[in-house]
Design an enzyme around this catalytic site. Sequence first.
Site, PDB file in Angstrom:
ATOM      1  N   CYS A 162      -1.204 -11.799  -7.302  1.00  0.00           N
ATOM      2  CA  CYS A 162      -1.448 -10.466  -6.736  1.00  0.00           C
ATOM      3  C   CYS A 162      -2.629 -10.487  -5.768  1.00  0.00           C
ATOM      4  CB  CYS A 162      -1.706  -9.455  -7.844  1.00  0.00           C
ATOM      5  SG  CYS A 162      -0.333  -9.273  -9.002  1.00  0.00           S
ATOM      6  N   ASP A 171      11.438   9.959   8.273  1.00  0.00           N
ATOM      7  CA  ASP A 171      12.191  11.027   7.605  1.00  0.00           C
ATOM      8  C   ASP A 171      12.001  11.010   6.095  1.00  0.00           C
ATOM      9  OD1 ASP A 171      13.583   8.734   6.998  1.00  0.00           O
ATOM     10  OD2 ASP A 171      15.502   9.402   7.828  1.00  0.00           O
TER      11      ASP A 171
END
Length: 224
Positions: free
Chosen positions: A47, A140
């Site tokens: 990570c 959108d």
Amino acid sequence: MPGGLLLGDEAPNFEANTTIGHIRFHDFLGDSWGILFSHPRDFTPVCTTELGRAAKLAPEFAKRNVKLIALSIDSVEDHFAWSKDINAYNGAAPTEKLPFPIIDDKDRDLAILLGMLDPAEKDEKGMPVTARVVFIFGPDKKLKLSILYPATTGRNFDEILRVVDSLQLTASNPVATPVDWKKGESVMVLPTLPEEEAKQLFPKGVFTKELPSGKKYLRYTPQP
């Protein structure tokens, strides 16, 4: 797992506590593209390399009007402390600031809502942690791409940047990007576009590869 998003789904307008304060997701995105990506745990090796690479590529995403936001089941306090390690890994000053926020989802509410939990990876209490999920949303607010990696496989953020280039190009042009395509290379004209219309839309030329089938579906044009 319950929850999850399918391509074309609108992003939930969730609220969350993050390293930049409280947000509503739609307000955070605004009119931008957005990438929401989860990781299993703070203070873990893979990570750290992933968010380090995302931080280095943040200016490239910004040029493309893309906002990044990360998520894990760790607290904001852990995110701030871990950010110092990420910056140090990148050879930068070990500050608490990254070029994108990280969501605190320690109660796993968003991970469940968005289908991000990895049942094969557990924390010290035996609870599932978040997988390496990538969601790309358009202006959108709809999901344009999702990728799911296991905890053992780090993501390629250069590939994610390439995918953004493809998504943005094909959102505004009747083209598709072929295998291994990179920004600036030729693209493929959609088979549904009539030949005469293709010639008008692509003044740089449309080039058709002859095939044994005689079908003229492999049509290339320089990137618009």
